[in-house]
Design an enzyme around this catalytic site. Structure first.
Site, PDB file in Angstrom:
ATOM      1  N   ASN A 202       9.497  -2.443  42.781  1.00  0.00           N
ATOM      2  CA  ASN A 202      10.253  -1.354  42.151  1.00  0.00           C
ATOM      3  C   ASN A 202      10.200  -0.138  43.075  1.00  0.00           C
ATOM      4  O   ASN A 202       9.188   0.547  43.144  1.00  0.00           O
ATOM      5  CB  ASN A 202       9.636  -1.032  40.784  1.00  0.00           C
ATOM      6  CG  ASN A 202      10.276   0.170  40.131  1.00  0.00           C
ATOM      7  OD1 ASN A 202      11.350   0.622  40.549  1.00  0.00           O
ATOM      8  ND2 ASN A 202       9.620   0.696  39.099  1.00  0.00           N
TER       9      ASN A 202
ATOM     10  N   LYS B  15      11.869   2.607  42.813  1.00  0.00           N
ATOM     11  CA  LYS B  15      12.110   3.882  42.120  1.00  0.00           C
ATOM     12  C   LYS B  15      13.155   4.702  42.905  1.00  0.00           C
ATOM     13  O   LYS B  15      14.077   4.115  43.461  1.00  0.00           O
ATOM     14  CB  LYS B  15      10.794   4.628  41.899  1.00  0.00           C
ATOM     15  CG  LYS B  15       9.736   3.702  41.273  1.00  0.00           C
ATOM     16  CD  LYS B  15       8.499   4.393  40.813  1.00  0.00           C
ATOM     17  CE  LYS B  15       7.542   3.350  40.217  1.00  0.00           C
ATOM     18  NZ  LYS B  15       6.380   3.941  39.569  1.00  0.00           N
TER      19      LYS B  15
ATOM     20  N   HIS C 243      11.330   0.731  31.744  1.00  0.00           N
ATOM     21  CA  HIS C 243      10.192   1.219  32.532  1.00  0.00           C
ATOM     22  C   HIS C 243       9.659   2.501  31.876  1.00  0.00           C
ATOM     23  O   HIS C 243      10.435   3.297  31.338  1.00  0.00           O
ATOM     24  CB  HIS C 243      10.634   1.486  33.976  1.00  0.00           C
ATOM     25  CG  HIS C 243       9.472   1.771  34.876  1.00  0.00           C
ATOM     26  ND1 HIS C 243       8.865   3.005  34.910  1.00  0.00           N
ATOM     27  CD2 HIS C 243       8.794   0.988  35.739  1.00  0.00           C
ATOM     28  CE1 HIS C 243       7.853   2.956  35.768  1.00  0.00           C
ATOM     29  NE2 HIS C 243       7.788   1.741  36.286  1.00  0.00           N
TER      30      HIS C 243
ATOM     31  N   GLU D 151       8.829   5.248  33.022  1.00  0.00           N
ATOM     32  CA  GLU D 151       9.480   6.481  33.502  1.00  0.00           C
ATOM     33  C   GLU D 151      10.838   6.687  32.826  1.00  0.00           C
ATOM     34  O   GLU D 151      11.240   7.824  32.561  1.00  0.00           O
ATOM     35  CB  GLU D 151       9.601   6.435  35.037  1.00  0.00           C
ATOM     36  CG  GLU D 151       8.238   6.602  35.689  1.00  0.00           C
ATOM     37  CD  GLU D 151       8.071   5.897  37.025  1.00  0.00           C
ATOM     38  OE1 GLU D 151       9.069   5.531  37.659  1.00  0.00           O
ATOM     39  OE2 GLU D 151       6.908   5.692  37.432  1.00  0.00           O
TER      40      GLU D 151
ATOM     41  N   GLU E 121       2.615  -2.802  32.035  1.00  0.00           N
ATOM     42  CA  GLU E 121       2.219  -1.737  32.953  1.00  0.00           C
ATOM     43  C   GLU E 121       1.562  -0.609  32.161  1.00  0.00           C
ATOM     44  O   GLU E 121       2.270   0.207  31.548  1.00  0.00           O
ATOM     45  CB  GLU E 121       3.442  -1.176  33.683  1.00  0.00           C
ATOM     46  CG  GLU E 121       4.184  -2.189  34.508  1.00  0.00           C
ATOM     47  CD  GLU E 121       5.078  -1.518  35.539  1.00  0.00           C
ATOM     48  OE1 GLU E 121       4.843  -1.728  36.730  1.00  0.00           O
ATOM     49  OE2 GLU E 121       5.972  -0.757  35.147  1.00  0.00           O
TER      50      GLU E 121
ATOM     51  N   GLY F  23       1.052   4.519  39.558  1.00  0.00           N
ATOM     52  CA  GLY F  23       1.086   5.542  40.596  1.00  0.00           C
ATOM     53  C   GLY F  23      -0.173   6.390  40.673  1.00  0.00           C
ATOM     54  O   GLY F  23      -0.181   7.431  41.332  1.00  0.00           O
TER      55      GLY F  23
ATOM     56  N   SER G 221      -0.568   0.325  40.061  1.00  0.00           N
ATOM     57  CA  SER G 221      -1.467   0.467  41.216  1.00  0.00           C
ATOM     58  C   SER G 221      -1.905  -0.861  41.826  1.00  0.00           C
ATOM     59  O   SER G 221      -3.031  -0.985  42.305  1.00  0.00           O
ATOM     60  CB  SER G 221      -2.685   1.327  40.839  1.00  0.00           C
ATOM     61  OG  SER G 221      -2.273   2.658  40.547  1.00  0.00           O
TER      62      SER G 221
HETATM   63  P1  PGA Z   1       2.765   1.640  41.138  1.00  0.00           P
HETATM   64  O1  PGA Z   1       4.066   1.548  40.175  1.00  0.00           O
HETATM   65  O2  PGA Z   1       2.584   0.269  41.751  1.00  0.00           O
HETATM   66  O3  PGA Z   1       3.120   2.683  42.148  1.00  0.00           O
HETATM   67  O4  PGA Z   1       1.612   2.009  40.268  1.00  0.00           O
HETATM   68  C1  PGA Z   1       4.301   0.410  39.397  1.00  0.00           C
HETATM   69  C2  PGA Z   1       5.561   0.601  38.600  1.00  0.00           C
HETATM   70  O5  PGA Z   1       5.841   1.720  38.139  1.00  0.00           O
HETATM   71  O6  PGA Z   1       6.333  -0.366  38.398  1.00  0.00           O
END
Ligand code: PGA
Length: 243
Positions: free
Chosen positions: A8, A10, A93, A95, A163, A169, A205
């Protein structure tokens, strides 16, 4: 089951960044035992389609609208993704839920549209830190699955990504026990709803140095990776851990 490695990106990578990434990726030895899937920003989808044509690497969009056409300024449709050759769409997601006010109702409608086009929705679910600390993790995940999949068909394709929001992140990855507990619950709820073939990804992460341990946890069928998917080398390191 083939393991899934979904990237992903983003809101990262321009079309020229995207072209460079895939040029580098195609020079690697990509294991056929992994289903590779890329989610570039919408503005890099055309470049992605061109770069990945004729390869076994899959791709899709990070979001879509529930309607395929009409007066919906700024949206993109699942029908366009399908015509371009994409096979997957990320939905719900955290976000999207947090910054763009997506509700379980909107998510369920999007999934219905995606499945009707024979594309694969990847439904993202996960608890906040507050929900985890107040012991509501499992009930929250169950609710997100039941509501998000209320219009979905077990006869059509579907993937779920767990997640935990506090792990996205942040560099703070869920522990083995936390991943086992949540994935076992998600598996159980999906089975009871008839989604017995649905793969469950872990995200939050994931890095090259924790991929091996996480991939060995029961009911983990692959990863959804954000930050560590932006460089070919770190993504290849994660793939090593998945095999
Ligand atoms: P990350 O994001 O690996 O940077 O923690 C995962 C995601 O949001 O799908």
């Amino acid at each position: 089951m083939t393991k899934i490695l979904a990237a992903n990106w983003k809101l990262n990578k321009t079309p020229s960044d995207t072209k460079k990434f895939f040029t580098d990726l195609k020079a690697q030895n990509l294991s056929p035992e992994i289903q590779w899937i890329f989610f570039p920003p919408a503005t890099s989808l055309e470049t992605t389609a061109a770069q990945l044509q004729g390869t076994v690497v899959g791709w899709g969009a990070q979001n879509c609208y529930s309607k395929n056409q009409g007066a919906f300024t700024g949206e993109i449709s699942a029908a366009v993704i399908a015509e371009m050759g994409g096979q997957f769409i990320l939905i719900g997601h955290s976000e999207r839920r947090q910054y763009f006010s997506e509700t379980d109702q909107m998510i369920s409608e999007k999934i219905k549209t995606i499945q009707s086009l024979s594309l694969t929705p990847i439904l993202c679910i996960g608890e906040s830190l507050e929900q985890r600390q107040s012991g509501k993790t499992l009930s929250h995940l169950t609710e997100q699955l039941q509501k998000g999949l209320s219009l979905a068909s077990p006869a059509q394709k579907l993937v779920v990504a767990y997640e935990p929001i506090w792990a996205i992140g942040t560099g703070q990855v869920a522990t083995r026990d936390q991943v086992l507990e949540t994935h076992a619950q998600v598996r159980d709820v999906l089975n009871k709803m008839g989604f017995t073939q649905t793969a469950i990804l872990y995200g939050g992460s994931v890095k090259a140095d924790n991929a091996l341990e996480l991939s060995r946890v029961p009911f983990v069928d692959g990863f959804l990776v954000g930050g560590a998917s932006l460089e070919v080398a770190s993504l290849m390191g994660i793939a090593q851990g998945l095999l």
